[in-house]
Design a protein around this motif. Structure first.
Motif, mmCIF file in Angstrom:
data_model
loop_
_atom_site.group_PDB
_atom_site.id
_atom_site.type_symbol
_atom_site.label_atom_id
_atom_site.label_comp_id
_atom_site.label_asym_id
_atom_site.label_seq_id
_atom_site.Cartn_x
_atom_site.Cartn_y
_atom_site.Cartn_z
ATOM 1 N N PRO A 1 -3.110 -18.046 -13.233
ATOM 2 C CA PRO A 1 -1.719 -18.374 -12.923
ATOM 3 C C PRO A 1 -1.104 -17.234 -12.106
ATOM 4 O O PRO A 1 -1.461 -16.068 -12.286
ATOM 5 C CB PRO A 1 -1.045 -18.463 -14.297
ATOM 6 N N TYR A 2 -0.198 -17.581 -11.209
ATOM 7 C CA TYR A 2 0.383 -16.569 -10.336
ATOM 8 C C TYR A 2 1.878 -16.811 -10.161
ATOM 9 O O TYR A 2 2.366 -17.927 -10.318
ATOM 10 C CB TYR A 2 -0.306 -16.565 -8.968
ATOM 11 N N SER A 3 2.583 -15.752 -9.832
ATOM 12 C CA SER A 3 3.937 -15.873 -9.313
ATOM 13 C C SER A 3 3.875 -15.367 -7.878
ATOM 14 O O SER A 3 3.014 -14.562 -7.524
ATOM 15 C CB SER A 3 4.942 -15.089 -10.155
ATOM 16 N N MET A 4 4.777 -15.858 -7.040
ATOM 17 C CA MET A 4 4.674 -15.596 -5.612
ATOM 18 C C MET A 4 6.026 -15.151 -5.063
ATOM 19 O O MET A 4 7.061 -15.683 -5.439
ATOM 20 C CB MET A 4 4.244 -16.907 -4.935
ATOM 21 N N THR A 5 5.977 -14.147 -4.175
ATOM 22 C CA THR A 5 7.164 -13.732 -3.430
ATOM 23 C C THR A 5 6.766 -13.584 -1.962
ATOM 24 O O THR A 5 5.589 -13.419 -1.638
ATOM 25 C CB THR A 5 7.751 -12.396 -3.938
ATOM 26 N N GLU A 6 7.764 -13.650 -1.096
ATOM 27 C CA GLU A 6 7.508 -13.566 0.341
ATOM 28 C C GLU A 6 8.518 -12.626 0.980
ATOM 29 O O GLU A 6 9.679 -12.584 0.576
ATOM 30 C CB GLU A 6 7.633 -14.954 0.968
ATOM 31 N N ALA A 7 8.060 -11.887 1.989
ATOM 32 C CA ALA A 7 8.958 -11.004 2.737
ATOM 33 C C ALA A 7 8.494 -10.920 4.184
ATOM 34 O O ALA A 7 7.309 -11.061 4.479
ATOM 35 C CB ALA A 7 8.967 -9.612 2.116
ATOM 36 N N TRP A 8 9.437 -10.684 5.078
ATOM 37 C CA TRP A 8 9.136 -10.377 6.472
ATOM 38 C C TRP A 8 9.200 -8.867 6.613
ATOM 39 O O TRP A 8 10.206 -8.242 6.271
ATOM 40 C CB TRP A 8 10.134 -11.043 7.407
ATOM 41 N N LEU A 9 8.124 -8.245 7.062
ATOM 42 C CA LEU A 9 8.066 -6.796 7.250
ATOM 43 C C LEU A 9 8.373 -6.505 8.714
ATOM 44 O O LEU A 9 7.490 -6.602 9.574
ATOM 45 C CB LEU A 9 6.695 -6.259 6.847
ATOM 46 N N ASP A 10 9.608 -6.182 8.989
ATOM 47 C CA ASP A 10 10.060 -6.038 10.369
ATOM 48 C C ASP A 10 9.313 -4.939 11.119
ATOM 49 O O ASP A 10 8.963 -5.111 12.281
ATOM 50 C CB ASP A 10 11.568 -5.771 10.397
ATOM 51 N N ASP A 11 9.047 -3.807 10.466
ATOM 52 C CA ASP A 11 8.343 -2.702 11.127
ATOM 53 C C ASP A 11 6.933 -3.097 11.558
ATOM 54 O O ASP A 11 6.447 -2.670 12.596
ATOM 55 C CB ASP A 11 8.270 -1.473 10.225
ATOM 56 N N GLU A 12 6.254 -3.885 10.721
ATOM 57 C CA GLU A 12 4.878 -4.294 11.025
ATOM 58 C C GLU A 12 4.805 -5.624 11.764
ATOM 59 O O GLU A 12 3.747 -6.019 12.223
ATOM 60 C CB GLU A 12 4.049 -4.397 9.728
ATOM 61 N N LEU B 1 4.975 -8.580 10.383
ATOM 62 C CA LEU B 1 4.067 -9.400 9.581
ATOM 63 C C LEU B 1 4.822 -10.046 8.427
ATOM 64 O O LEU B 1 5.769 -9.466 7.893
ATOM 65 C CB LEU B 1 2.942 -8.546 8.988
ATOM 66 N N TYR B 2 4.357 -11.230 8.052
ATOM 67 C CA TYR B 2 4.791 -11.825 6.795
ATOM 68 C C TYR B 2 3.904 -11.267 5.695
ATOM 69 O O TYR B 2 2.694 -11.085 5.881
ATOM 70 C CB TYR B 2 4.633 -13.353 6.821
ATOM 71 N N GLN B 3 4.504 -11.008 4.548
ATOM 72 C CA GLN B 3 3.773 -10.540 3.369
ATOM 73 C C GLN B 3 4.040 -11.546 2.251
ATOM 74 O O GLN B 3 5.193 -11.763 1.865
ATOM 75 C CB GLN B 3 4.274 -9.154 2.956
ATOM 76 N N ILE B 4 2.987 -12.150 1.763
ATOM 77 C CA ILE B 4 3.078 -13.054 0.623
ATOM 78 C C ILE B 4 2.378 -12.354 -0.527
ATOM 79 O O ILE B 4 1.198 -11.999 -0.423
ATOM 80 C CB ILE B 4 2.386 -14.409 0.891
ATOM 81 N N ILE B 5 3.091 -12.120 -1.618
ATOM 82 C CA ILE B 5 2.522 -11.430 -2.780
ATOM 83 C C ILE B 5 2.328 -12.435 -3.901
ATOM 84 O O ILE B 5 3.270 -13.128 -4.295
ATOM 85 C CB ILE B 5 3.436 -10.285 -3.263
ATOM 86 N N TYR B 6 1.096 -12.497 -4.392
ATOM 87 C CA TYR B 6 0.754 -13.304 -5.560
ATOM 88 C C TYR B 6 0.469 -12.331 -6.692
ATOM 89 O O TYR B 6 -0.443 -11.510 -6.584
ATOM 90 C CB TYR B 6 -0.497 -14.150 -5.299
ATOM 91 N N GLU B 7 1.240 -12.396 -7.765
ATOM 92 C CA GLU B 7 0.986 -11.529 -8.907
ATOM 93 C C GLU B 7 0.162 -12.296 -9.928
ATOM 94 O O GLU B 7 0.540 -13.400 -10.333
ATOM 95 C CB GLU B 7 2.278 -11.034 -9.543
ATOM 96 N N VAL B 8 -0.975 -11.702 -10.314
ATOM 97 C CA VAL B 8 -1.881 -12.328 -11.281
ATOM 98 C C VAL B 8 -2.207 -11.347 -12.395
ATOM 99 O O VAL B 8 -2.043 -10.131 -12.225
ATOM 100 C CB VAL B 8 -3.194 -12.820 -10.620
#
Length: 106
Positions: free
Chosen positions: A81-92, A94-101
């Protein structure tokens, strides 16, 4: 599941994978994973069950629903099971999608 098994499962997705960071530049999409914190089950002054919380991080140049689905489907296949967050990394840029498991006992 162990950390090594998680790594192998992520590698099977066909994207570059590294613990924490890469030694040299890679092209997105790519995945990193790392230990975030422990949440061990404890009683009687002992740790009875190791519970490691890990972050699986998907990096993409644009919103990439296909890559996100690959990661989600793999985590579901592994019964993680995971929880998910998303962010736009302006310096890079890139989109960052984090799945915590959580990995139990590993």
């Amino acid at each position: 599941m162990t950390q090594a098994e998680l790594y192998s499962a992520l590698k099977s997705l066909g994207m570059p994978v590294a613990y924490s960071s890469f030694a040299s530049a890679v092209t997105a999409p790519f995945i990193t994973y790392q230990f975030a914190y422990s949440n061990d089950m404890m009683a009687d002054n002992m740790n009875y069950l190791d519970i490691g919380n890990f972050q699986v991080e998907l990096y993409t140049i644009k919103k990439d629903l296909a890559s996100e689905k690959l990661v989600k489907d793999k985590l579901k296949e592994l019964e993680l099971p995971y929880s998910m967050t998303e962010a736009w990394l302006d310096d890079e840029k890139l989109y960052q999608i984090i799945y915590e498991v959580q990995l139990l006992g590993g």
